[in-house]
Design a protein around this motif. Structure first.
Motif, PDB file in Angstrom:
ATOM      1  N   TYR A   9       0.840  -1.208   0.000  1.00  0.00           N
ATOM      2  CA  TYR A   9       0.000   0.000   0.000  1.00  0.00           C
ATOM      3  C   TYR A   9       0.870   1.250   0.000  1.00  0.00           C
ATOM      4  O   TYR A   9       0.650   2.198  -0.756  1.00  0.00           O
ATOM      5  CB  TYR A   9      -0.868  -0.124   1.247  1.00  0.00           C
ATOM      6  CG  TYR A   9      -1.630   1.058   1.762  1.00  0.00           C
ATOM      7  CD1 TYR A   9      -2.929   1.318   1.326  1.00  0.00           C
ATOM      8  CD2 TYR A   9      -1.101   1.876   2.768  1.00  0.00           C
ATOM      9  CE1 TYR A   9      -3.655   2.372   1.857  1.00  0.00           C
ATOM     10  CE2 TYR A   9      -1.828   2.921   3.302  1.00  0.00           C
ATOM     11  CZ  TYR A   9      -3.108   3.174   2.846  1.00  0.00           C
ATOM     12  OH  TYR A   9      -3.816   4.206   3.378  1.00  0.00           O
ATOM     13  N   LEU A  10       1.929   1.225   0.791  1.00  0.00           N
ATOM     14  CA  LEU A  10       2.828   2.393   0.831  1.00  0.00           C
ATOM     15  C   LEU A  10       3.634   2.525  -0.460  1.00  0.00           C
ATOM     16  O   LEU A  10       4.104   3.615  -0.798  1.00  0.00           O
ATOM     17  CB  LEU A  10       3.779   2.294   2.030  1.00  0.00           C
ATOM     18  CG  LEU A  10       3.133   2.417   3.408  1.00  0.00           C
ATOM     19  CD1 LEU A  10       4.156   2.166   4.512  1.00  0.00           C
ATOM     20  CD2 LEU A  10       2.483   3.786   3.604  1.00  0.00           C
ATOM     21  N   LEU A  11       3.793   1.415  -1.178  1.00  0.00           N
ATOM     22  CA  LEU A  11       4.531   1.443  -2.446  1.00  0.00           C
ATOM     23  C   LEU A  11       3.614   1.695  -3.637  1.00  0.00           C
ATOM     24  O   LEU A  11       4.064   1.687  -4.785  1.00  0.00           O
ATOM     25  CB  LEU A  11       5.262   0.105  -2.645  1.00  0.00           C
ATOM     26  CG  LEU A  11       6.525  -0.083  -1.800  1.00  0.00           C
ATOM     27  CD1 LEU A  11       6.873  -1.553  -1.678  1.00  0.00           C
ATOM     28  CD2 LEU A  11       7.691   0.690  -2.420  1.00  0.00           C
ATOM     29  N   GLY A  12       2.316   1.885  -3.371  1.00  0.00           N
ATOM     30  CA  GLY A  12       1.390   2.186  -4.458  1.00  0.00           C
ATOM     31  C   GLY A  12       0.850   0.961  -5.186  1.00  0.00           C
ATOM     32  O   GLY A  12       0.254   1.080  -6.256  1.00  0.00           O
ATOM     33  N   GLU A  13       1.071  -0.233  -4.631  1.00  0.00           N
ATOM     34  CA  GLU A  13       0.538  -1.481  -5.195  1.00  0.00           C
ATOM     35  C   GLU A  13       0.849  -1.644  -6.680  1.00  0.00           C
ATOM     36  O   GLU A  13      -0.018  -2.001  -7.494  1.00  0.00           O
ATOM     37  CB  GLU A  13      -0.975  -1.595  -4.921  1.00  0.00           C
ATOM     38  CG  GLU A  13      -1.233  -1.848  -3.444  1.00  0.00           C
ATOM     39  CD  GLU A  13      -2.661  -1.629  -2.989  1.00  0.00           C
ATOM     40  OE1 GLU A  13      -3.419  -0.983  -3.712  1.00  0.00           O
ATOM     41  OE2 GLU A  13      -3.006  -2.111  -1.900  1.00  0.00           O
ATOM     42  N   LYS A  14       2.073  -1.342  -7.022  1.00  0.00           N
ATOM     43  CA  LYS A  14       2.510  -1.579  -8.409  1.00  0.00           C
ATOM     44  C   LYS A  14       4.005  -1.917  -8.413  1.00  0.00           C
ATOM     45  O   LYS A  14       4.710  -1.660  -7.425  1.00  0.00           O
ATOM     46  CB  LYS A  14       2.216  -0.363  -9.279  1.00  0.00           C
ATOM     47  CG  LYS A  14       2.899   0.925  -8.832  1.00  0.00           C
ATOM     48  CD  LYS A  14       2.497   2.050  -9.758  1.00  0.00           C
ATOM     49  CE  LYS A  14       3.194   3.379  -9.493  1.00  0.00           C
ATOM     50  NZ  LYS A  14       3.846   3.646  -8.216  1.00  0.00           N
ATOM     51  N   THR A  15       4.473  -2.505  -9.509  1.00  0.00           N
ATOM     52  CA  THR A  15       5.886  -2.854  -9.618  1.00  0.00           C
ATOM     53  C   THR A  15       6.686  -1.589  -9.931  1.00  0.00           C
ATOM     54  O   THR A  15       6.504  -0.982 -10.979  1.00  0.00           O
ATOM     55  CB  THR A  15       6.081  -3.894 -10.738  1.00  0.00           C
ATOM     56  OG1 THR A  15       5.275  -5.029 -10.425  1.00  0.00           O
ATOM     57  CG2 THR A  15       7.533  -4.321 -10.863  1.00  0.00           C
ATOM     58  N   SER A  16       7.543  -1.213  -9.025  1.00  0.00           N
ATOM     59  CA  SER A  16       8.338   0.007  -9.229  1.00  0.00           C
ATOM     60  C   SER A  16       9.475  -0.279 -10.199  1.00  0.00           C
ATOM     61  O   SER A  16       9.808  -1.433 -10.463  1.00  0.00           O
ATOM     62  CB  SER A  16       8.916   0.480  -7.898  1.00  0.00           C
ATOM     63  OG  SER A  16       9.904  -0.447  -7.460  1.00  0.00           O
ATOM     64  N   LYS A  17      10.094   0.765 -10.679  1.00  0.00           N
ATOM     65  CA  LYS A  17      11.240   0.549 -11.581  1.00  0.00           C
ATOM     66  C   LYS A  17      12.401  -0.113 -10.824  1.00  0.00           C
ATOM     67  O   LYS A  17      13.192  -0.842 -11.419  1.00  0.00           O
ATOM     68  CB  LYS A  17      11.671   1.856 -12.268  1.00  0.00           C
ATOM     69  CG  LYS A  17      12.140   2.946 -11.337  1.00  0.00           C
ATOM     70  CD  LYS A  17      12.613   4.177 -12.121  1.00  0.00           C
ATOM     71  CE  LYS A  17      13.255   5.176 -11.176  1.00  0.00           C
ATOM     72  NZ  LYS A  17      12.664   6.485 -11.118  1.00  0.00           N
ATOM     73  N   HIS A  18      12.459   0.103  -9.524  1.00  0.00           N
ATOM     74  CA  HIS A  18      13.518  -0.536  -8.724  1.00  0.00           C
ATOM     75  C   HIS A  18      13.266  -2.045  -8.631  1.00  0.00           C
ATOM     76  O   HIS A  18      14.194  -2.842  -8.706  1.00  0.00           O
ATOM     77  CB  HIS A  18      13.570   0.073  -7.325  1.00  0.00           C
ATOM     78  CG  HIS A  18      13.447   1.554  -7.352  1.00  0.00           C
ATOM     79  ND1 HIS A  18      14.383   2.356  -7.957  1.00  0.00           N
ATOM     80  CD2 HIS A  18      12.478   2.391  -6.896  1.00  0.00           C
ATOM     81  CE1 HIS A  18      13.998   3.629  -7.862  1.00  0.00           C
ATOM     82  NE2 HIS A  18      12.850   3.663  -7.219  1.00  0.00           N
TER      83      HIS A  18
END
Lengths: 246, 246
Positions: free
Chosen positions: B45-54
């Motif tokens: 949830y804190l990461l925005g519920e998506k795959t980040s570029k990292h």
């Protein structure tokens, strides 16, 4: 007997987790409640697993509101019953509040188990179990709108530890003042309540009881939104401390 | 049939939660696994519920390492078996990896249930269940040190989705290269592994499979510590976006 060594750096958090597992085994806590506890654990971890000065400020404001309310009611769900039944009863006695069982995942058997543990902890009366007392509050789907006519329905102030966002909004629309314990400062419950204590209920409830016992409480200025923003800033600082090069 | 409306802003997260509950009901997931999932949910949830570029960068590095390993093994626990059994089998086939059941809360019945679901998902062989194959790795207490002599014991690269810190450290001490999925960028597992994919395993595993299928992977520079720091910075930015005045 707990197998957790006292020396473990996060022993307290693990003890609390054990209480939830026991609560699940004795039919108080739902599966969804175990996951919800996990969500709270992460926020607690990010907040440093201690009562922040912002939480303390919210506790003082909550004590003032409770001590000056006409008909306060404490809403109890499975997780709260598993974590701190004695403290709920103590808070109710100290503030002359009613106690009402109110579950998100309604289940008669679980309700009865919760009533049993609250009575074992010293509660004389527990509302929310007599179908004849059912009243509906608007803005919620059928199963979740039921409250007790001698409890939440009549209350001016409701304490909802660990509550769902929809229900908090419905309580506000029904004209209640809402005090909540919520470890997520970004949740709808946290943002909707009048006073949000961003702390582990297991840790904060004793502080709230002590505060309510103080004979002379002064009304201090309290702005919930500003307090939540301060908590988020605290999380950001903690992240920076733990990962210095981020 | 799921009761979650497709329009719900966090429907995907709720579907995943349902998979865990079903996994619990069918004897794959432990109570502690439900709570652990909740902890991950908060980070997601804190990461925005998506795959980040990292996370994508870590996935590419993991694919390169897997495709260039001699004896890769994928360690499966209850939560992973409940979330993505077919994907585990697909990843194993794509990378020519062994699959080993390895539980934190060891339990023979649960192990058998996990083997059954993996076989149903197409696995020909599942290691970690034959007591004759038991080998010990050092640095762990008795129940948790057992690995399979044809699996993790022999592996050069181990994929441990959702692993405990002590065990990750023990695997490193045993000379393994460790790839993990961990939504907590501050955890000991995240910090100890060679490559930490800070993403929901349910979402990231398909991306890892696609990446492993690419015929020509180039070795790109990858620094796990720096990547974790970038993830923490992302969380801080998300907090600032959601609570602008903090």
């Amino acid at each position: 007997m707990s197998l957790i060594p006292k020396s473990h750096p996060r022993a307290k958090s693990l003890y609390i987790r054990e209480k939830l597992v026991k609560g699940f085994d004795s039919g108080l806590v739902a599966k969804e409640g175990l996951m919800a506890h996990g969500r709270g654990e992460t926020f607690d971890y990010l907040l440093g697993e201690k009562t922040s000065k912002h939480a303390q400020k919210a506790i003082s404001a909550a004590a003032f509101l409770l001590n000056n309310s006409k008909y306060p009611v404490i809403s109890v769900n499975g997780n709260v019953a598993a974590l701190c039944p004695r403290e709920i009863v103590k808070l109710a006695k100290t503030t002359n509040s009613k106690v009402e069982v109110n579950l998100f995942y309604s289940n008669e058997k679980r309700k009865k188990n919760i009533v049993r543990i609250l009575k074992k902890a010293g509660a004389k009366e527990v509302l929310g179990i007599n179908p004849k007392n059912s009243k509906r509050i608007s803005g919620l789907d059928s199963a979740r709108r039921i409250v007790d006519k001698d409890g939440i329905y009549k209350a001016d102030v409701v304490v909802v530890p660990l509550e769902d966002g929809d229900r908090t909004i419905a309580l506000k629309k029904a004209g209640k003042k809402v005090i909540t314990f919520d470890l997520n400062p970004l949740s709808r419950t946290a943002k909707t309540a009048d006073i949000t204590i961003v702390d582990n209920v297991d840790r904060a409830i004793n502080k709230l009881i002590s505060e309510c016992k103080k004979s002379r409480l002064r009304k201090a200025p309290f702005n919930n939104k500003r307090n939540l923003a301060a908590v988020v800033l605290e999380i950001k600082k903690n992240l920076a401390r733990r990962m210095p090069h981020a």
